[in-house]
Write an enzyme that holds these catalytic residues in place. Structure first.
Site, PDB file in Angstrom:
ATOM      1  N   MET A  12      -6.561 -20.335 -18.282  1.00 57.18           N
ATOM      2  CA  MET A  12      -6.273 -21.750 -18.110  1.00 57.18           C
ATOM      3  C   MET A  12      -5.434 -21.871 -16.844  1.00 57.18           C
ATOM      4  O   MET A  12      -4.318 -21.357 -16.773  1.00 57.18           O
ATOM      5  CB  MET A  12      -5.512 -22.318 -19.304  1.00 57.18           C
ATOM      6  CG  MET A  12      -5.228 -23.818 -19.163  1.00 57.18           C
ATOM      7  SD  MET A  12      -6.740 -24.822 -19.020  1.00 57.18           S
ATOM      8  CE  MET A  12      -7.315 -24.807 -20.717  1.00 57.18           C
ATOM      9  N   GLY A  39      -9.987 -18.262 -13.607  1.00 60.02           N
ATOM     10  CA  GLY A  39     -10.167 -16.825 -13.772  1.00 60.02           C
ATOM     11  C   GLY A  39     -11.386 -16.412 -12.972  1.00 60.02           C
ATOM     12  O   GLY A  39     -12.406 -17.124 -12.953  1.00 60.02           O
ATOM     13  N   ALA A  42     -14.709 -16.313 -15.060  1.00 60.58           N
ATOM     14  CA  ALA A  42     -15.197 -17.632 -15.450  1.00 60.58           C
ATOM     15  C   ALA A  42     -15.687 -18.416 -14.238  1.00 60.58           C
ATOM     16  O   ALA A  42     -16.698 -19.134 -14.312  1.00 60.58           O
ATOM     17  CB  ALA A  42     -14.093 -18.401 -16.163  1.00 60.58           C
ATOM     18  N   GLY A 223     -11.613 -17.120   6.837  1.00 59.24           N
ATOM     19  CA  GLY A 223     -12.126 -18.081   7.804  1.00 59.24           C
ATOM     20  C   GLY A 223     -12.974 -17.467   8.895  1.00 59.24           C
ATOM     21  O   GLY A 223     -13.651 -18.182   9.639  1.00 59.24           O
ATOM     22  N   ASP A 246      -8.624 -26.671  -0.958  1.00 60.12           N
ATOM     23  CA  ASP A 246      -8.090 -25.678  -1.898  1.00 60.12           C
ATOM     24  C   ASP A 246      -9.000 -24.453  -1.851  1.00 60.12           C
ATOM     25  O   ASP A 246     -10.203 -24.558  -2.109  1.00 60.12           O
ATOM     26  CB  ASP A 246      -8.045 -26.276  -3.308  1.00 60.12           C
ATOM     27  CG  ASP A 246      -7.520 -25.313  -4.366  1.00 60.12           C
ATOM     28  OD1 ASP A 246      -7.127 -24.193  -4.014  1.00 60.12           O
ATOM     29  OD2 ASP A 246      -7.511 -25.690  -5.548  1.00 60.12           O
ATOM     30  N   ASP A 252     -15.031 -16.453  -5.287  1.00 59.74           N
ATOM     31  CA  ASP A 252     -15.897 -16.370  -6.459  1.00 59.74           C
ATOM     32  C   ASP A 252     -17.208 -17.110  -6.224  1.00 59.74           C
ATOM     33  O   ASP A 252     -18.279 -16.649  -6.638  1.00 59.74           O
ATOM     34  CB  ASP A 252     -15.185 -16.954  -7.684  1.00 59.74           C
ATOM     35  CG  ASP A 252     -13.893 -16.209  -8.005  1.00 59.74           C
ATOM     36  OD1 ASP A 252     -13.872 -14.973  -7.834  1.00 59.74           O
ATOM     37  OD2 ASP A 252     -12.915 -16.865  -8.397  1.00 59.74           O
ATOM     38  N   LYS A 285     -12.878 -28.979  -2.369  1.00 56.61           N
ATOM     39  CA  LYS A 285     -12.400 -29.699  -3.551  1.00 56.61           C
ATOM     40  C   LYS A 285     -11.241 -28.948  -4.190  1.00 56.61           C
ATOM     41  O   LYS A 285     -11.132 -27.725  -4.054  1.00 56.61           O
ATOM     42  CB  LYS A 285     -13.526 -29.868  -4.576  1.00 56.61           C
ATOM     43  CG  LYS A 285     -14.664 -30.750  -4.111  1.00 56.61           C
ATOM     44  CD  LYS A 285     -15.717 -30.880  -5.207  1.00 56.61           C
ATOM     45  CE  LYS A 285     -16.881 -31.740  -4.758  1.00 56.61           C
ATOM     46  NZ  LYS A 285     -17.923 -31.846  -5.822  1.00 56.61           N
ATOM     47  N   SER A 291     -14.681 -27.252  -8.163  1.00 57.22           N
ATOM     48  CA  SER A 291     -15.114 -26.980  -6.791  1.00 57.22           C
ATOM     49  C   SER A 291     -16.341 -26.080  -6.719  1.00 57.22           C
ATOM     50  O   SER A 291     -16.879 -25.847  -5.633  1.00 57.22           O
ATOM     51  CB  SER A 291     -13.975 -26.336  -5.995  1.00 57.22           C
ATOM     52  OG  SER A 291     -13.738 -25.007  -6.440  1.00 57.22           O
TER      53      SER A 291
END
Length: 311
Positions: A12, A39, A42, A223, A246, A252, A285, A291
């Protein structure tokens, strides 16, 4: 397209937005606080599902309300959560401080993620082996579990993609036989036990991983893009320039995009480009789960970016 099994962490995320990080003794007002499913495991499962892959997820949650909410979130994305386990104690939690420029600082309380066992891995992977085209994993679970995942994939001819972060003391030998290892520069240096900074040093370190019966190494350069190294190919991919909000789930999303590209039988170059677009979308996002890129988002990004480039 094929079926992918993602094995990894689920937390969480408590996302705290501030203009800047406080220095010692300074009070900084918080702009916003959100609770979001996160995570690395996830996130990758969410992204592969949104990008169109038949996705099975295995991770461990605790006996708390967060655990129920996390499983519900995965199910809402169409992910098969039937193999997940509930362990004693609390679910993992992650405190993410996001600054005004999109950079983040992360504090992790692993909770149930650390209670995953090798026996759990056998119970999940072995029945699914005939159906799987790829396994994705990361290092936010016990390293003996990661070793077992790689071993089973190698034994049964299933590609295992290892996102080599966070490094947590992992040694290169523990990932022997993985299909692909994907570290950032710092993680790559930790795997070969020395600093790597120049492109020449990155390539040399990657070649050391290839010598461990690894087919390819995909180094994330933030970047600056990424660098792919295999015995037959070396591909340098630049990043796409976007407005960074963000960076939490960028890596991921990149990993998931590469998996999708490979399983769609794209060329290596096109799979890497697809992955790079997925990573670029993710940083625009706030929060991990919101995101994550969708197939439609990638198509729109391609059209919009191309249009802007020709203006």
């Amino acid at each position: 397209m094929g079926k992918v099994l993602v094995i990894g962490s689920i937390n969480m995320d408590i996302v705290i937005s501030v203009e800047h990080m406080p220095v010692g003794g300074e009070n900084v007002y918080v702009n916003d606080v959100e609770l979001i499913c996160g995570g690395k495991g996830a996130n990758q499962a969410g992204a592969t599902a949104k990008l169109g892959l038949d996705t099975v997820y295995f991770g461990c949650v605790g006996q708390d309300e967060n655990g129920k909410r996390l499983i519900d979130t995965l199910q809402q994305s169409g992910i098969d959560t039937s193999y997940m386990k509930v362990k004693d104690g609390g679910s993992g939690q992650c405190y993410i401080i996001v600054e005004g420029d999109g950079q983040n600082r992360i504090l992790v309380s692993p909770g149930a993620n650390e209670k995953m066992t090798v026996e759990d891995i056998d119970q999940v992977i072995l029945p699914l082996i005939p159906e799987l085209d790829m396994i994705l994993t990361q290092l936010e679970i016990p390293l003996e579990c990661v070793e077992r995942i790689v071993q089973l994939g190698k034994e049964h001819g299933v590609k295992v993609f290892v996102d080599a972060g966070p490094i947590r003391g992992c040694k290169a030998e523990q990932l022997r036989g993985a299909w692909c290892i994907s570290p950032n520069e710092t993680e790559l240096g930790a795997l070969v036990e020395r600093k790597v900074q120049t492109e020449e040093e990155i390539v040399k370190a990657a070649e050391e991983l290839l010598a461990l019966d690894v087919e390819c190494v995909l180094v994330k350069l933030g970047g600056s893009g990424c660098l792919y190294i295999s015995k037959d190919e070396r591909i340098r991919q630049k990043s796409y320039k976007v407005n960074v909000v963000d960076t939490t789930a960028a890596g991921d999303s990149f990993s998931a995009g590469f998996a999708v590209g490979v399983l769609e039988n794209k060329s290596t170059k096109d799979a890497i480009d697809y992955a790079t677009k997925c990573g670029a979308i993710a940083v625009t996002k706030k929060g991990a789960s919101p995101s994550l890129p969708t197939k439609e988002a990638v198509m729109n990004f391609e059209k919009e970016y191309l249009r802007n480039e020709t203006l």
